[in-house]
Design a protein around this motif. Sequence first.
Motif, mmCIF file in Angstrom:
data_model
loop_
_atom_site.group_PDB
_atom_site.id
_atom_site.type_symbol
_atom_site.label_atom_id
_atom_site.label_comp_id
_atom_site.label_asym_id
_atom_site.label_seq_id
_atom_site.Cartn_x
_atom_site.Cartn_y
_atom_site.Cartn_z
ATOM 1 N N GLU A 1 0.819 -1.222 0.000
ATOM 2 C CA GLU A 1 0.000 0.000 0.000
ATOM 3 C C GLU A 1 0.846 1.263 0.000
ATOM 4 N N PHE B 1 1.755 -0.176 -4.882
ATOM 5 C CA PHE B 1 0.580 0.307 -5.623
ATOM 6 C C PHE B 1 0.741 1.768 -6.044
ATOM 7 N N ALA C 1 -5.149 -7.875 -7.414
ATOM 8 C CA ALA C 1 -5.407 -6.434 -7.262
ATOM 9 C C ALA C 1 -4.404 -5.620 -8.088
ATOM 10 N N LEU C 2 -3.183 -6.105 -8.122
ATOM 11 C CA LEU C 2 -2.158 -5.400 -8.889
ATOM 12 C C LEU C 2 -2.466 -5.492 -10.389
ATOM 13 N N ASP D 1 -5.404 -5.879 -11.677
ATOM 14 C CA ASP D 1 -6.543 -4.994 -11.958
ATOM 15 C C ASP D 1 -6.096 -3.542 -12.061
ATOM 16 N N LEU D 2 -5.179 -3.172 -11.167
ATOM 17 C CA LEU D 2 -4.687 -1.796 -11.197
ATOM 18 C C LEU D 2 -4.020 -1.502 -12.544
ATOM 19 N N THR E 1 1.167 2.961 -9.913
ATOM 20 C CA THR E 1 0.241 3.995 -10.422
ATOM 21 C C THR E 1 1.030 5.127 -11.083
ATOM 22 N N THR F 1 -6.649 -1.285 -15.217
ATOM 23 C CA THR F 1 -7.498 -0.093 -15.109
ATOM 24 C C THR F 1 -6.760 1.120 -15.662
ATOM 25 N N LEU F 2 -5.462 1.202 -15.325
ATOM 26 C CA LEU F 2 -4.700 2.375 -15.763
ATOM 27 C C LEU F 2 -4.343 2.287 -17.245
#
Length: 464
Positions: free
Chosen positions: A196, A200, A231-232, A234-235, A204, A238-239
């Motif tokens: 966190e 992440f 989750a990574l 997906d990140l 980003t 998404t980006l």
Amino acid sequence: MLMKRVFFLAFSLFLSAICFAQLSVTERKLEEFKDLKLGLFLHWGLYSQAGGDWQGRRYKGGEHFMLYERIPLKEFATLAGEFNPYLFDADRWVEDAMHAGMKYLVITTKHHEGFAMFDSKCSDYNIVKMTPYGKDPLKALADACHRHGMGLGLYYSLGRDWEDPDCPTDWPEKGGRSNTWDYPDEDAKDISKYLERKVFPQVTELLTNYGKVDIMWFDTAELVDKDQSRALRDLVHTLQPECLINDRIGNGMGDYATVEQKLTPGIDPKPWEACMTMGWGWGYNKYDRKYKTPVEIIRYFTDIVSKGGNLLLNIGPKGDGSWPDLCRDNLAALHDWLEVNGEAIYRTRQWRTFGEGLDSSFVREAEAMKAKEGAYEVLPEGIIPDFRYTSKGRYVYVLVRNVPLRDYTLKAFNEGDRIRSVRLLSGKRRVKWNLSSEGLDIHLDSPADHEIYVLIIKLKKSNQ
Ligand code: GLC
């Protein structure tokens, strides 16, 4: 009630549409990735500045020497105070790689040492904040890649970070790859805090501030669990929905497989990439002076391509931003060879078999020729002449590797193969041939010049 059902139906259709869209984007990107064949891996970090010695003494562990020598973070960080890559020239890096036939590059944005080689707002342990250079080389490199049409991949050390206090490891035993000298209590490390606080947010930044990124190349997932890998993933998507992810994101969440420093036994039709060093290490080290020769590099490369993979070939730039001189012969050889033979490499796929050897009578004949013409003189020991195949549409390419003969039979072909023409790629000369139940007999006017490590024969097959 009905409204609710309609809503759920619409919602699940919407979700599967997103999944389907992602799948087809990824599948398309993977086909494009397979077309590229050759990439440049760049390992560049504080270890490049040390370059082999620490406090006047040769260190152990290559780019992992902070771990091997158990160097306290505070002391290791003094390397940042010396890091000033005044020779770094992003356009030159990209142009030199492209000249050698490389179609994408992957650069370390943060290696295991935890130091960000880019402008990071979420960790001061970065090149802009801590070095006299004070600029963001990744920005320049990403811009150069975009300008020149070079694919951009970002390496990020995921489950190893020797700067962060919350990064536990368990290989080869508990704490085996952790910073246990600055942060000894392995049980107190909470990987989710590290993810966190650092991973992440930095991922980003990487996928927001540098334009289009083609590959997120994670390394060493270590204790990252399935939910965290997901989750990574997906990140990343998404980006940048088009960004591919290698398998080292962990837990089966990657788009393609990687192998390291080795050749594989056979064809893998799924997308994959072999990463390899030219010398023994990834990061620059002045003691790393025995590099693979051009003939070895081209042999490895053709081995990988005939089995359906890409080669990601590594260079470790120095702390001053220049590349070690030793890599230049290999880059020049790749350029020369690919200029003639690139057609048999780029945008090809594996054929129905990756290759075949010479049978023993040919080996004897080759031995006799060797005695007569000295044709093997340039070959390092252990290089065995053989044939490899690639294919593209109606064409099959035979990669004749170090075979100093005029006549041979390619047993992978049979009478059912409707061959229409056979020619050499270099000079486009026609070749005499005959197809029989034994295979495809080839006759060349002269054997391959032994300076041409791999000679290519192009076969055209009829449409039906
Ligand atoms: C290994 C090494 C690491 C290098 C990587 C490249 O994981 O530990 O230093 O970056 O291979 O694939």
